[in-house]
Design a protein around this motif. Structure first.
Motif, mmCIF file in Angstrom:
data_model
loop_
_atom_site.group_PDB
_atom_site.id
_atom_site.type_symbol
_atom_site.label_atom_id
_atom_site.label_comp_id
_atom_site.label_asym_id
_atom_site.label_seq_id
_atom_site.Cartn_x
_atom_site.Cartn_y
_atom_site.Cartn_z
ATOM 1 N N HIS A 125 0.844 -1.193 0.000
ATOM 2 C CA HIS A 125 0.000 0.000 0.000
ATOM 3 C C HIS A 125 0.881 1.245 0.000
ATOM 4 N N MET A 126 0.287 2.368 -0.355
ATOM 5 C CA MET A 126 0.920 3.675 -0.192
ATOM 6 C C MET A 126 0.070 4.472 0.782
ATOM 7 N N LEU A 127 0.638 4.828 1.934
ATOM 8 C CA LEU A 127 -0.100 5.541 2.969
ATOM 9 C C LEU A 127 0.251 7.029 2.945
ATOM 10 N N PRO A 128 -0.747 7.917 2.933
ATOM 11 C CA PRO A 128 -0.472 9.359 3.006
ATOM 12 C C PRO A 128 0.097 9.727 4.382
ATOM 13 N N THR A 129 0.901 10.771 4.397
ATOM 14 C CA THR A 129 1.506 11.208 5.652
ATOM 15 C C THR A 129 0.893 12.506 6.184
ATOM 16 N N SER A 238 -1.176 -0.847 16.920
ATOM 17 C CA SER A 238 -0.476 -0.700 15.639
ATOM 18 C C SER A 238 -0.807 0.642 15.001
ATOM 19 N N GLU A 239 -2.053 1.106 15.152
ATOM 20 C CA GLU A 239 -2.439 2.407 14.598
ATOM 21 C C GLU A 239 -1.715 3.541 15.309
ATOM 22 N N VAL A 240 -1.490 3.392 16.601
ATOM 23 C CA VAL A 240 -0.784 4.422 17.363
ATOM 24 C C VAL A 240 0.642 4.560 16.858
ATOM 25 N N LEU A 241 1.329 3.422 16.701
ATOM 26 C CA LEU A 241 2.701 3.461 16.204
ATOM 27 C C LEU A 241 2.730 3.911 14.747
ATOM 28 N N LEU A 242 1.753 3.483 13.964
ATOM 29 C CA LEU A 242 1.675 3.885 12.565
ATOM 30 C C LEU A 242 1.540 5.399 12.443
ATOM 31 N N THR A 248 6.707 11.048 11.511
ATOM 32 C CA THR A 248 8.164 11.110 11.395
ATOM 33 C C THR A 248 8.600 11.141 9.934
ATOM 34 N N ALA A 249 7.955 10.319 9.098
ATOM 35 C CA ALA A 249 8.297 10.285 7.672
ATOM 36 C C ALA A 249 8.047 11.632 7.014
ATOM 37 N N LYS A 250 6.948 12.284 7.396
ATOM 38 C CA LYS A 250 6.602 13.586 6.826
ATOM 39 C C LYS A 250 7.612 14.647 7.225
ATOM 40 N N TYR A 253 11.733 13.121 6.436
ATOM 41 C CA TYR A 253 12.098 12.848 5.049
ATOM 42 C C TYR A 253 11.312 13.692 4.046
ATOM 43 N N GLY A 254 10.293 14.415 4.514
ATOM 44 C CA GLY A 254 9.521 15.277 3.625
ATOM 45 C C GLY A 254 8.699 14.548 2.588
ATOM 46 N N CYS A 255 8.341 13.301 2.840
ATOM 47 C CA CYS A 255 7.597 12.521 1.848
ATOM 48 C C CYS A 255 6.092 12.618 2.095
ATOM 49 N N ASP A 256 5.335 12.573 1.010
ATOM 50 C CA ASP A 256 3.875 12.653 1.085
ATOM 51 C C ASP A 256 3.230 11.282 1.267
ATOM 52 N N GLU A 257 3.948 10.218 0.920
ATOM 53 C CA GLU A 257 3.438 8.849 1.057
ATOM 54 C C GLU A 257 4.570 7.930 1.503
ATOM 55 N N VAL A 258 4.207 6.855 2.154
ATOM 56 C CA VAL A 258 5.182 5.819 2.496
ATOM 57 C C VAL A 258 4.640 4.464 2.055
ATOM 58 N N VAL A 259 5.562 3.556 1.788
ATOM 59 C CA VAL A 259 5.191 2.188 1.413
ATOM 60 C C VAL A 259 4.882 1.400 2.685
ATOM 61 N N TYR A 260 3.796 0.658 2.649
ATOM 62 C CA TYR A 260 3.375 -0.135 3.809
ATOM 63 C C TYR A 260 2.928 -1.499 3.317
#
Length: 293
Positions: A125-129, A238-242, A248-250, A253-260
């Motif tokens: 999946h690609m999750l928005p940040t 898991s949602e809390v850590l997610l 943190t990714a946003k 690393y300034g990314c709009d999506e992460v691979v999950y």
């Protein structure tokens, strides 16, 4: 025969290309594998024509595991077969990790060479940040703390969760999983961020309950090694850590999506969040004939 004044253009060729995101995730995942296996002292990474092979071995028990990942569509089954026979691999020690969107031609060759698919499939999946999407996730409840891995103490806590979770779920030998994190750079560096979720049991008493990390490779960022101790499964932590991982990714690393990537057991999480499946991954294993030659 009269020549027409204007020639009609030829019909378009029926070319089918996979989802670009699936192809990018496949390249990224090869990079994640290289990052992870270069830090474990009991793991090695081998490249051969068309393939990348990640080998994990436990010196005490003698157990080994080889994961073959195609680098391009021209990867041949015979190349893998030679290495499998040379390594003396036993049943259950070899898998090929295949993208359903990208590796169709490679899968067909493996089938013809006697490999068979396993039932388990993993979803990418690609999750928005962004904050709006993260607001649908469970917020940090009282009695729960999330910390970044920055020192020996938090590294040990991260590793303890991974060790227990993998031994419980996959039967890995005791102490084997922790060897992936023997090098501090496996969790602390420019391209990796480790997070640990703690459950507060009392005044000054915290128990590491979940851990996961972000790994940056080939222009994308992945959530990797998401694991939990058995006692907290089903509590939606898991949602809390997610949520913390996406934040943190946003900001780091300034990314709009992460691979999950989710396992079959965690597929309900993705369904509850309503995230799209970009690709599915399936393992294939050699038949007894293929292994024995």
């Amino acid at each position: 025969m009269p020549v027409p004044e204007k020639m009609l253009p030829p019909p378009p060729l029926p070319i089918e290309l996979p989802d670009v995101r699936a192809a990018l995730i496949r390249r990224h995942w090869l990079g994640v594998q290289r990052f992870s296996f270069q830090h474990g002292y009991h793991s090695t990474l081998t490249t051969m024509t068309g393939w990348q092979c990640a080998r994990w071995a436990d010196d005490v028990s003698g157990v080994q595991s080889l994961t073959f990942t195609p680098v391009h569509a021209g990867a041949l089954a015979s190349t893998v077969g030679k290495l499998v026979r040379a390594m003396g691999c036993q049943s259950g020690e070899v898998v090929a990790d295949l993208s359903m969107a990208v590796d169709g031609a490679v899968s067909a060759r493996l089938l013809r060479d006697g490999w068979r698919p396993m039932g388990r499939m993993f979803s990418a999946h690609m999750l928005p940040t962004d904050g709006a999407w993260r607001s649908r996730l469970k917020p940090l409840p009282e009695g729960v703390i999330v910390r970044e891995v920055t020192d020996a103490k938090t590294m040990a806590d991260f590793t303890a969760v991974q060790e227990l979770a993998y031994r419980e779920s996959y039967g890995t030998p005791e102490g084997a999983t922790s060897k992936f994190y023997a090098d501090p750079h496996s969790l602390i560096g420019q391209d990796v961020v480790g997070l640990v979720l703690y459950v507060v049991l009392g005044a000054g008493v915290e128990r590491p309950a979940r851990s996961a990390c972000l790994i940056r490779a080939e222009g994308l960022v992945s959530i990797a090694n998401d694991a939990a101790i058995p006692e907290v499964r089903g509590q939606h932590l898991s949602e809390v850590l997610l949520n913390s991982l996406l934040f943190t990714a946003k900001h780091q690393y300034g990314c709009d999506e992460v691979v999950y990537v989710t396992t079959p057991e965690a597929r309900s999480i993705a369904a509850r969040l309503g995230v799209q499946v970009v690709d599915r991954y399936r393992w294939m294993v050699p038949s007894a004939v293929a292994v024995e030659g």
